[in-house]
Enzyme design. Structure first.
Site, short mmCIF file in Angstrom:
data_model
loop_
_atom_site.label_atom_id
_atom_site.label_comp_id
_atom_site.label_asym_id
_atom_site.label_seq_id
_atom_site.Cartn_x
_atom_site.Cartn_y
_atom_site.Cartn_z
N LYS A 192 0.87 -1.17 0.00
CA LYS A 192 0.00 0.00 0.00
C LYS A 192 0.92 1.23 0.00
CE LYS A 192 -2.43 3.33 2.25
NZ LYS A 192 -1.96 4.31 1.27
N CYS A 303 12.97 10.37 8.12
CA CYS A 303 12.78 10.00 9.52
C CYS A 303 14.08 10.07 10.30
CB CYS A 303 12.17 8.61 9.62
SG CYS A 303 13.18 7.36 8.82
N1 LIG Z 1 9.00 7.72 9.53
C1 LIG Z 1 8.84 8.20 8.34
O1 LIG Z 1 9.60 7.86 7.51
C2 LIG Z 1 7.70 9.07 8.01
C3 LIG Z 1 7.16 9.94 8.94
N2 LIG Z 1 6.13 10.73 8.58
C4 LIG Z 1 5.61 11.68 9.59
O2 LIG Z 1 4.21 11.60 9.59
C5 LIG Z 1 3.65 12.87 9.37
C6 LIG Z 1 2.35 12.71 8.66
O3 LIG Z 1 2.54 12.16 7.37
P1 LIG Z 1 1.50 11.09 6.81
O4 LIG Z 1 1.65 10.94 5.37
O5 LIG Z 1 0.15 11.46 7.31
O6 LIG Z 1 2.05 9.76 7.51
P2 LIG Z 1 1.30 8.42 7.83
O7 LIG Z 1 2.09 7.68 8.83
O8 LIG Z 1 -0.12 8.68 8.18
O9 LIG Z 1 1.33 7.64 6.43
C7 LIG Z 1 2.14 6.51 6.17
C8 LIG Z 1 1.32 5.44 5.48
O10 LIG Z 1 0.25 5.04 6.33
C9 LIG Z 1 -0.99 5.15 5.63
N3 LIG Z 1 -2.05 5.50 6.58
C10 LIG Z 1 -2.44 6.73 6.96
N4 LIG Z 1 -3.45 6.66 7.83
C11 LIG Z 1 -3.71 5.35 8.02
C12 LIG Z 1 -4.64 4.63 8.82
N5 LIG Z 1 -5.53 5.25 9.59
N6 LIG Z 1 -4.61 3.29 8.77
C13 LIG Z 1 -3.73 2.64 7.99
N7 LIG Z 1 -2.84 3.26 7.20
C14 LIG Z 1 -2.81 4.60 7.22
C15 LIG Z 1 -0.73 6.23 4.61
O11 LIG Z 1 -1.68 6.18 3.56
C16 LIG Z 1 0.68 5.91 4.18
O12 LIG Z 1 0.69 4.85 3.25
C17 LIG Z 1 4.72 13.62 8.62
O13 LIG Z 1 4.58 14.99 8.76
C18 LIG Z 1 5.95 13.10 9.27
O14 LIG Z 1 6.19 13.80 10.46
C19 LIG Z 1 5.58 10.66 7.33
C20 LIG Z 1 6.08 9.81 6.38
C21 LIG Z 1 7.23 9.00 6.64
N1 BAL Z 2 15.36 7.32 5.82
C1 BAL Z 2 14.70 6.14 5.48
C2 BAL Z 2 13.47 5.87 6.26
C3 BAL Z 2 12.46 6.95 6.21
O1 BAL Z 2 12.77 8.13 6.14
O2 BAL Z 2 11.28 6.65 6.22
#
Ligand SMILES: NC(=O)C1=CN([C@@H]2O[C@H](COP(=O)(O)OP(=O)(O)OC[C@H]3O[C@@H](n4cnc5c(N)ncnc54)[C@H](O)[C@@H]3O)[C@@H](O)[C@H]2O)C=CC1
Ligand code: BAL
Length: 501
Positions: A192, A303
Site C-alpha cells: 500500500k 525520519c
Molecule cells: N518515519 C517516516 O519515515 C515518516 C514519517 N512521517 C511523519 O508523519 C507525518 C504525517 O505524514 P503522513 O503521510 O500522514 O504519515 P502516515 O504515517 O499517516 O502515512 C504513512 C502510510 O500510512 C498510511 N495510513 C495513513 N493513515 C492510516 C490509517 N488510519 N490506517 C492505515 N494506514 C494509514 C498512509 O496512507 C501511508 O501509506 C509527517 O509529517 C511526518 O512527520 C511521514 C512519512 C514518513
Molecule cells: N530514511 C529512510 C526511512 C524513512 O525516512 O522513512
C-alpha cells in the site's frame, strides 16, 4: 548512472511518460472495484499528473486472496531460493534499464529533486533489491544439539502474506527496503503506497512480472490510509504488516492487529534526531557539510534527518559560519533542475504543516533562512531555541533545523535523550573515549560518529523508544521480519537395533 541531463531534457521525459493509473493485482492492472479514482498532482507545479484507482476494502480483499493463493500453491514460496534470486536479479536489470524513467516519475510525483532521484533513490533501490536477492541462497538453517538418533532442525519459513504500508518520502527506496527481503524470503505481498506517491510502485510491480515474478506474489493497492491501509491492517488473512510512517499511524497498526488476528507488526516510525557537535570536534567545515546534508537532504523529509543540532557554545559561531557557507549551495527550486538540492514538499497539506512551524520559528532566533520561497518550497532554516520548545521536540519533517547550545558533553547527551523518539543520532568529537561513551549513552537505533548517515544495506535500521517496534529494516536482520522459525524434531531411533544386537 549516466550523466545528469538538462532541465529541458528532463521535462521532455516527464511529458512522454506513460503514468500507471490502476491498482496492480494478480499480475495485472485493475481499476478499483468501485470505479473511483483520485487525482495525483505534481507538488512542484500543482498540476494534475493523472487519476489513480481509489481502492477500498473490497480491493484489499481481492489482493489478499490472490496473494494467499500464490503463497499456498508455492509458485514462489516453494521455489528454490536460487530461482527466486534469478527472478529478482532480472528485475534489477529491468529497473536499471528503466532507471531514468523511474527517476523522473519519482521526482514529478513527490517533489524530490531529480538530482537525488538519479543519484540516490533509484540506484539505491536497485542495490537494495540486488543485495537481498544475492543473500537468499546463502542463508543456512540450523541443527540444534541432540542425541545421535535424533535431529533437531531449526528452519526458517516465509511468514506468508504480508502487508507493506509505505510512506511518501522515499517511495521507491522504502518499497525496496520491504519487498527486497519479503520477496527473497518467499512471501507474497500486498503493497500500500502512500496516496501522495503511488506511481513508481505500480511501475515496479509491472516490471517484476516482466522479470518472471509469478502473478499474485506482488500486488499494489492504491488509495488512502483509512480506505486501504486500515483494511489491510485489520485483514484476518494477512500474516504480518511492515509499516514505515508516522508514530501516530504506526500505533494504529498495533490496534488493528490486536483487534483482528494478532498479525505480526513491524513499525519504523518518526524521529527527532540529535546531532551533537562537541568543542573538540575536528574539521568544522566537514562537520558543517554533514549537518547541512543531514538536516536538509530530501527537504528534511527523512525520519532519520539530523533535526536537532546540539552544539557546544564555544564553537557555535564558528560552526554556524561554515554551515551558512555550505547551505548556500543548497539551491531551492524546480526539482527537475539538476542543480537544485531542495525541491518541493510532498503536498499542499504537508507544506502548510511545515509552514506552521516556520511561523512559530519567527518568535525565536533565526540563524539561517526562515522564508517561504514559493508555494510548496521552504528555504533551509536554522532556528536557535530552547531544548523544551515545540520546535525542538516535534517531528517537523521539513527543512527546519533547531539549534540548542550546551556547555558540556554530559548536558549534550542529556538533551539528546530527552525525547520520545530514538531513531538516529550523531556525535562529532575527536576524542575516541567521548565518541564511544556518547554512542553507548545515546538511546537510538543508529548512532554515527563524525558523520551523518543511517548506515547502509548491510546494517540494521530501526528505532528505540517510539521510533520503532518489532524488527529492523536492512541487513540480514530484515530477513527475520519476513520469516518465522520452525522446529522440526526427527526421532530416528532404530527400534530394530536391539533385535540385531
Ligand atoms: N518515519 C517516516 O519515515 C515518516 C514519517 N512521517 C511523519 O508523519 C507525518 C504525517 O505524514 P503522513 O503521510 O500522514 O504519515 P502516515 O504515517 O499517516 O502515512 C504513512 C502510510 O500510512 C498510511 N495510513 C495513513 N493513515 C492510516 C490509517 N488510519 N490506517 C492505515 N494506514 C494509514 C498512509 O496512507 C501511508 O501509506 C509527517 O509529517 C511526518 O512527520 C511521514 C512519512 C514518513
Ligand atoms: N530514511 C529512510 C526511512 C524513512 O525516512 O522513512
Amino acid at each position: 548512472m549516466s550523466e545528469l541531463l538538462t532541465t529541458e531534457e528532463y521535462k521532455a521525459i516527464a511529458a512522454s511518460l506513460e503514468l500507471p493509473q490502476n491498482a496492480f493485482i494478480d499480475g495485472g492492472f485493475r481499476p478499483a472495484i468501485s470505479g473511483r479514482t483520485f487525482v495525483t498532482t505534481n507538488p512542484a507545479t500543482g498540476e494534475a499528473l493523472t487519476e489513480v484507482a481509489a481502492c477500498g476494502a473490497e480491493d484489499v480483499d481481492l489482493a489478499v486472496q490472490k496473494a494467499r493463493e500464490a503463497f499456498e500453491d508455492g509458485r514462489w514460496s516453494r521455489l528454490h531460493p536460487a530461482e527466486r534470486k534469478d527472478v529478482l536479479i532480472r528485475l534489477c536489470k529491468l529497473l536499471t534499464r528503466n532507471a531514468r524513467e523511474l527517476a523522473v516519475m519519482e521526482s514529478i510525483d513527490s517533489g524530490k529533486t531529480i538530482h537525488d532521484c538519479e543519484t540516490v533513490d533509484v540506484p539505491e533501490t536497485i542495490h537494495v533489491l540486488k543485495w537481498h536477492a544475492e543473500l537468499i541462497d546463502k542463508i543456512y538453517d540450523q541443527v540444534a544439539p541432540a542425541s545421535d538418533d535424533h535431529i533437531a532442525m531449526v528452519v526458517r519459513e516465509p511468514v506468508g502474506v504480508v502487508g507493506l504500508v509505505l510512506p511518501w518520502n522515499f517511495p521507491l527506496l522504502m518499497l525496496a527496503w520491504k519487498i527486497g527481503p519479503a520477496l527473497a524470503a518467499g512471501c507474497s505481498v500486498v503493497v500500500k503506497p502512500a496516496a501522495e506517491t503511488t506511481l513508481t510502485a505500480l511501475r515496479v510491480a509491472e516490471l517484476a512480472v516482466q522479470a518472471g515474478l509469478p502473478r499474485g506474489v506482488l500486488n499494489v493497492v492504491t488509495g488512502g490510509g483509512a480506505e486501504v491501509g486500515e483494511p489491510l491492517g485489520r485483514h484476518p488473512d494477512v500474516d504480518m504488516v511492515s509499516f514505515t510512517g508516522s508514530t501516530v499511524t504506526g500505533r494504529r497498526f498495533l490496534h488493528y492487529s490486536a483487534d483482528s488476528n494478532l498479525k505480526e507488526v513491524v513499525l519504523e516510525l518518526g524521529g527527532k534526531n540529535p546531532c551533537i557537535v562537541l568543542d573538540d570536534a575536528e574539521d568544522l567545515d566537514a562537520v558543517a557539510a554533514h549537518v547541512v546534508n543531514g538536516a536538509f537532504w530530501n527537504m528534511g523529509q527523512n525520519c532519520s534527518a539530523a533535526s536537532r543540532l546540539i552544539v557546544h557554545k564555544d564553537i557555535q559561531d564558528k560552526l554556524m559560519d561554515r554551515i551558512t557557507a555550505h547551505a548556500r549551495e543548497w539551491i531551492v527550486g524546480d526539482p527537475l533542475d539538476p542543480q537544485v538540492r531542495v525541491g518541493a514538499l510532498v503536498s499542499t497539506g504537508h507544506f502548510r504543516k511545515v509552514s506552521g512551524y516556520l511561523k512559530a520559528a519567527q518568535d525565536e532566533t533565526i540563524l539561517l533562512g526562515g522564508k517561504i520561497v514559493a508555494e510548496g518550497f521552504i528555504e533551509p532554516t536554522i532556528v536557535q531555541t530552547g531544548a523544551a520548545s515545540t520546535l525542538a521536540r516535534e517531528e517537523i519533517f521539513g527543512p527546519i533545523l533547531t539549534l540548542v547550545p550546551v556547555a558540556s558533553f554530559e548536558e549534550a547527551i542529556a538533551i539528546a535523550n530527552e525525547t520520545e523518539y530514538g531513531l538516529a543520532a550523531s556525535i562529532f568529537t575527536a576524542i575516541g573515549k567521548r565518541a564511544l561513551r556518547g554512542a553507548r549513552m545515546l538511546r537510538a537505533g543508529t548512532v554515527t560518529v563524525n558523520s551523518f548517515g543511517e548506515g547502509d544495506i548491510t546494517t540494521p535500521f530501526g528505532g528505540y523508544k517510539q521510533s520503532g517496534f518489532g524488527g529492523r529494516d536492512n541487513s540480514i536482520h530484515a530477513h527475520d521480519q519476513y520469516t518465522q522459525l520452525k522446529t522440526i524434531w526427527l526421532d530416528l531411533t532404530d527400534h530394530t537395533a536391539t533385535a540385531l544386537d
